[in-house]
Design an enzyme around this catalytic site. Structure first.
Site, PDB file in Angstrom:
ATOM      1  N   LYS A   8      79.002 -44.565  60.650  1.00 24.01           N
ATOM      2  CA  LYS A   8      79.196 -45.453  59.490  1.00 24.01           C
ATOM      3  C   LYS A   8      80.464 -46.291  59.626  1.00 24.01           C
ATOM      4  O   LYS A   8      80.473 -47.478  59.332  1.00 24.01           O
ATOM      5  CB  LYS A   8      79.283 -44.612  58.208  1.00 24.01           C
ATOM      6  CG  LYS A   8      77.964 -43.948  57.820  1.00 24.01           C
ATOM      7  CD  LYS A   8      78.153 -43.073  56.590  1.00 24.01           C
ATOM      8  CE  LYS A   8      76.982 -42.166  56.319  1.00 24.01           C
ATOM      9  NZ  LYS A   8      75.900 -42.774  55.541  1.00 24.01           N
ATOM     10  N   PHE A  26      76.523 -42.725  50.864  1.00 27.12           N
ATOM     11  CA  PHE A  26      77.421 -43.795  51.352  1.00 27.12           C
ATOM     12  C   PHE A  26      78.880 -43.340  51.403  1.00 27.12           C
ATOM     13  O   PHE A  26      79.783 -44.029  50.914  1.00 27.12           O
ATOM     14  CB  PHE A  26      77.326 -45.052  50.472  1.00 27.12           C
ATOM     15  CG  PHE A  26      76.025 -45.809  50.566  1.00 27.12           C
ATOM     16  CD1 PHE A  26      75.103 -45.564  51.576  1.00 27.12           C
ATOM     17  CD2 PHE A  26      75.730 -46.806  49.629  1.00 27.12           C
ATOM     18  CE1 PHE A  26      73.909 -46.290  51.648  1.00 27.12           C
ATOM     19  CE2 PHE A  26      74.543 -47.532  49.696  1.00 27.12           C
ATOM     20  CZ  PHE A  26      73.633 -47.261  50.704  1.00 27.12           C
ATOM     21  N   ASN A  72      75.716 -52.632  58.636  1.00 22.09           N
ATOM     22  CA  ASN A  72      74.857 -52.381  57.483  1.00 22.09           C
ATOM     23  C   ASN A  72      75.747 -52.250  56.255  1.00 22.09           C
ATOM     24  O   ASN A  72      76.727 -51.492  56.277  1.00 22.09           O
ATOM     25  CB  ASN A  72      74.085 -51.089  57.774  1.00 22.09           C
ATOM     26  CG  ASN A  72      73.119 -50.701  56.691  1.00 22.09           C
ATOM     27  OD1 ASN A  72      73.502 -50.589  55.535  1.00 22.09           O
ATOM     28  ND2 ASN A  72      71.877 -50.458  57.068  1.00 22.09           N
ATOM     29  N   ASN A  98      71.448 -53.171  52.843  1.00 19.85           N
ATOM     30  CA  ASN A  98      70.749 -51.915  52.568  1.00 19.85           C
ATOM     31  C   ASN A  98      70.296 -51.875  51.105  1.00 19.85           C
ATOM     32  O   ASN A  98      71.116 -51.748  50.196  1.00 19.85           O
ATOM     33  CB  ASN A  98      71.684 -50.738  52.880  1.00 19.85           C
ATOM     34  CG  ASN A  98      70.965 -49.410  52.782  1.00 19.85           C
ATOM     35  OD1 ASN A  98      69.809 -49.339  52.372  1.00 19.85           O
ATOM     36  ND2 ASN A  98      71.644 -48.341  53.163  1.00 19.85           N
ATOM     37  N   THR A 158      71.800 -43.510  46.432  1.00 15.87           N
ATOM     38  CA  THR A 158      72.640 -44.250  45.484  1.00 15.87           C
ATOM     39  C   THR A 158      71.722 -44.624  44.335  1.00 15.87           C
ATOM     40  O   THR A 158      70.718 -45.314  44.537  1.00 15.87           O
ATOM     41  CB  THR A 158      73.236 -45.515  46.148  1.00 15.87           C
ATOM     42  OG1 THR A 158      74.100 -45.106  47.198  1.00 15.87           O
ATOM     43  CG2 THR A 158      74.009 -46.366  45.159  1.00 15.87           C
ATOM     44  N   ASN A 169      64.031 -47.148  55.986  1.00 18.86           N
ATOM     45  CA  ASN A 169      65.053 -46.152  55.670  1.00 18.86           C
ATOM     46  C   ASN A 169      64.399 -44.759  55.560  1.00 18.86           C
ATOM     47  O   ASN A 169      63.235 -44.591  55.934  1.00 18.86           O
ATOM     48  CB  ASN A 169      65.728 -46.547  54.352  1.00 18.86           C
ATOM     49  CG  ASN A 169      67.200 -46.164  54.336  1.00 18.86           C
ATOM     50  OD1 ASN A 169      67.545 -45.044  54.707  1.00 18.86           O
ATOM     51  ND2 ASN A 169      68.057 -47.077  53.929  1.00 18.86           N
ATOM     52  N   THR A 170      65.112 -43.805  55.026  1.00 20.98           N
ATOM     53  CA  THR A 170      64.587 -42.443  54.839  1.00 20.98           C
ATOM     54  C   THR A 170      63.630 -42.392  53.641  1.00 20.98           C
ATOM     55  O   THR A 170      63.615 -43.291  52.809  1.00 20.98           O
ATOM     56  CB  THR A 170      65.745 -41.461  54.608  1.00 20.98           C
ATOM     57  OG1 THR A 170      66.529 -41.955  53.509  1.00 20.98           O
ATOM     58  CG2 THR A 170      66.628 -41.336  55.831  1.00 20.98           C
ATOM     59  N   TYR A 213      67.638 -42.542  64.953  1.00 19.72           N
ATOM     60  CA  TYR A 213      68.790 -41.711  64.594  1.00 19.72           C
ATOM     61  C   TYR A 213      68.409 -40.245  64.821  1.00 19.72           C
ATOM     62  O   TYR A 213      68.914 -39.582  65.721  1.00 19.72           O
ATOM     63  CB  TYR A 213      69.193 -41.987  63.137  1.00 19.72           C
ATOM     64  CG  TYR A 213      70.381 -41.200  62.626  1.00 19.72           C
ATOM     65  CD1 TYR A 213      70.796 -40.005  63.204  1.00 19.72           C
ATOM     66  CD2 TYR A 213      71.130 -41.654  61.539  1.00 19.72           C
ATOM     67  CE1 TYR A 213      71.888 -39.293  62.725  1.00 19.72           C
ATOM     68  CE2 TYR A 213      72.235 -40.950  61.055  1.00 19.72           C
ATOM     69  CZ  TYR A 213      72.594 -39.772  61.656  1.00 19.72           C
ATOM     70  OH  TYR A 213      73.679 -39.073  61.185  1.00 19.72           O
ATOM     71  N   THR A 214      67.471 -39.731  64.025  1.00 16.11           N
ATOM     72  CA  THR A 214      67.165 -38.303  64.059  1.00 16.11           C
ATOM     73  C   THR A 214      66.663 -37.870  65.446  1.00 16.11           C
ATOM     74  O   THR A 214      66.930 -36.745  65.890  1.00 16.11           O
ATOM     75  CB  THR A 214      66.130 -37.966  62.956  1.00 16.11           C
ATOM     76  OG1 THR A 214      66.632 -38.475  61.718  1.00 16.11           O
ATOM     77  CG2 THR A 214      65.904 -36.473  62.818  1.00 16.11           C
TER      78      THR A 214
HETATM   79  C1  LIG Z   1      72.411 -38.398  58.114  1.00 15.66           C
HETATM   80  C2  LIG Z   1      71.809 -39.759  57.926  1.00 15.66           C
HETATM   81  C3  LIG Z   1      72.581 -40.758  57.342  1.00 15.66           C
HETATM   82  C4  LIG Z   1      72.039 -42.029  57.189  1.00 15.66           C
HETATM   83  N1  LIG Z   1      72.806 -43.001  56.637  1.00 15.66           N
HETATM   84  C5  LIG Z   1      72.318 -44.256  56.530  1.00 15.66           C
HETATM   85  C6  LIG Z   1      73.120 -45.311  56.020  1.00 15.66           C
HETATM   86  O1  LIG Z   1      74.296 -45.132  55.716  1.00 15.66           O
HETATM   87  N2  LIG Z   1      72.553 -46.533  55.891  1.00 15.66           N
HETATM   88  C7  LIG Z   1      71.259 -46.795  56.253  1.00 15.66           C
HETATM   89  O2  LIG Z   1      70.795 -47.932  56.133  1.00 15.66           O
HETATM   90  N3  LIG Z   1      70.477 -45.811  56.763  1.00 15.66           N
HETATM   91  C8  LIG Z   1      70.983 -44.571  56.909  1.00 15.66           C
HETATM   92  N4  LIG Z   1      70.196 -43.586  57.428  1.00 15.66           N
HETATM   93  C9  LIG Z   1      68.792 -43.894  57.744  1.00 15.66           C
HETATM   94  C10 LIG Z   1      68.589 -44.225  59.222  1.00 15.66           C
HETATM   95  O3  LIG Z   1      69.294 -45.382  59.580  1.00 15.66           O
HETATM   96  C11 LIG Z   1      67.093 -44.440  59.524  1.00 15.66           C
HETATM   97  O4  LIG Z   1      66.647 -45.571  58.804  1.00 15.66           O
HETATM   98  C12 LIG Z   1      66.232 -43.247  59.102  1.00 15.66           C
HETATM   99  O5  LIG Z   1      66.907 -42.043  59.380  1.00 15.66           O
HETATM  100  C13 LIG Z   1      64.892 -43.215  59.837  1.00 15.66           C
HETATM  101  O6  LIG Z   1      65.080 -43.162  61.233  1.00 15.66           O
HETATM  102  P1  LIG Z   1      65.041 -41.802  62.100  1.00 15.66           P
HETATM  103  O7  LIG Z   1      63.799 -41.071  61.703  1.00 15.66           O
HETATM  104  O8  LIG Z   1      65.066 -42.264  63.522  1.00 15.66           O
HETATM  105  O9  LIG Z   1      66.278 -41.039  61.733  1.00 15.66           O
HETATM  106  C14 LIG Z   1      70.715 -42.307  57.609  1.00 15.66           C
HETATM  107  C15 LIG Z   1      69.957 -41.291  58.204  1.00 15.66           C
HETATM  108  C16 LIG Z   1      70.492 -40.044  58.379  1.00 15.66           C
HETATM  109  C17 LIG Z   1      69.656 -38.971  59.040  1.00 15.66           C
END
Ligand SMILES: Cc1cc2nc3c(=O)[nH]c(=O)nc-3n(C[C@H](O)[C@H](O)[C@H](O)COP(=O)(O)O)c2cc1C
Length: 348
Positions: free
Chosen positions: A63, A112, A136, A169, A175, A243-244, A315-316
């Protein structure tokens, strides 16, 4: 067991957030000498930027740019820092990060936590020009939804000189109310104001900084259609999908399933790809799509490309597979898997 399987075993003995901070330190100083071969012949010009390869690191991993500059050596084609907000904030109380190991997933409700956009801008001042860096940006927790646009404008202005592109975002579930910003009521004002700021700063600084918005995987077809219409109307430069998720229906019955927050990793592959397909259909290749959500193998990466993504992020997948997954994916992709965006046709 491969090498990373041993490292993961050790890391998974630590609380998730402690393990994450440790990994950021290791990456920052390039302790394991990650330097990767980047000769994949997968260059593309997307959003007016030259990407060496289509696979990037998703927002949230670093971040505040804590692993900068070592993070540039992991082998990604681009890195997205953030989410950063105008003012530093602590995020939600701990624990706020959970591993769902059997499902190869994570639930996070970080909220955040970040040091603010200004310290990130100061760090990125020292960047070299040979990698694409996105930032972001989000709104502070206490900023009312009606004023969210001011937070995005402020962040865009502060980071303008140091970022290659900026992601707005609108889709973190952690949030309160943030996802409502994807509705017409707020979205058109946000896009209109950002595009004005974009051309104003382009004139002032002589630099065009593309703007993408990041959307949720839990949108209905109707919502994706409405968002797409506005993206076309305001000629946005890109969309990050997704996103998630707040959906838990795709999860096996494991510990932490019902923790509040955003689900990421393998279980959201399908719903995120579905949003990419819908966007691809409504945007008709006029706006680039950055596909993210559950990518952890060449197959899952190709599935996103075949569904219309122009670039990818993960990411994951990095947590469960280690940095080796980057090379595994990039070696399996060839130029015929990539498509180019027809920007000239916009609004015809
Ligand atoms: C621990 C964690 C923190 C995250 N923080 C953010 C963030 O600050 N801003 C954002 O846009 N997405 C954030 N994400 C979402 C990731 O950027 C991504 O969109 C989401 O995890 C799906 O991708 P993945 O399955 O490859 O992790 C976060 C994901 C994880 C796991």
């Amino acid at each position: 067991m491969n090498n990373y399987a041993y490292i993961r075993k050790l890391l998974f003995c630590l609380p998730p957030e402690v393990a994450h901070l440790l990994v950021l330190k290791v990456i920052k100083h390039n302790i394991w000498n990650f330097k990767k071969n980047s000769n994949y012949n997968l260059q593309q010009n997307i959003m007016g930027l030259e990407f060496k390869s289509p696979l990037g690191l998703a927002a949230g991993f670093d971040k505040d740019g804590d692993a900068f500059p070592g993070i540039l050596d992991l082998g990604f084609g681009f890195i997205e820092f953030g989410t950063v907000t105008p003012i530093a904030q602590a995020g939600n109380p701990k624990p706020r990060l959970f591993r769902l190991t059997k499902s190869k997933a994570i639930i996070n409700r970080m909220g955040f936590n970040n040091n603010g956009v200004v310290p990130l801008a100061k760090k990125l001042k020292h960047r070299t020009k040979n990698s694409i860096l996105g930032v972001n940006v989000g709104k502070n927790k206490d900023t009312p939804l009606d004023c969210a646009v001011d937070d995005y404008l402020y962040c865009y202005r502060v980071i303008h000189n140091y970022a290659d592109y900026v992601t707005i975002n609108l889709s973190s579930p952690n949030t309160k109310g943030l996802r409502e910003l994807q509705n017409d009521k707020y979205l058109s004002k946000i896009l209109f104001s950002l595009k004005n700021m974009q051309s104003k700063l382009e004139q002032e600084n002589g630099k065009y900084v593309p703007i993408a918005i990041k959307v949720a995987p839990d949108l209905s077809e109707y919502e994706v259609e409405n968002i797409s219409k506005l993206l076309l109307e305001y000629e946005l430069d890109g969309v990050v999908a997704t996103n998630t998720s707040i959906d838990r229906s795709c999860l096996r019955n494991t510990a932490h399933n019902y923790e509040q927050g955003g689900l990421s990793g393998e279980p959201i592959q399908g719903i995120s790809t579905n949003v990419i397909k819908l966007l691809n259909n409504f945007l008709e290749s006029k706006i680039p799509i950055i596909g993210v959500g559950g990518i952890n193998s060449p197959e899952s990466a190709k599935d996103k490309l075949n569904s219309g993504a122009n670039l990818l992020q993960l990411y994951t997948g990095l947590i469960y597979n280690g940095v080796g997954v980057i090379d595994e994916i990039l070696s399996a992709i060839d130029l015929s898997d990539l498509h180019y965006v027809i920007k000239e046709n916009l609004n015809e």
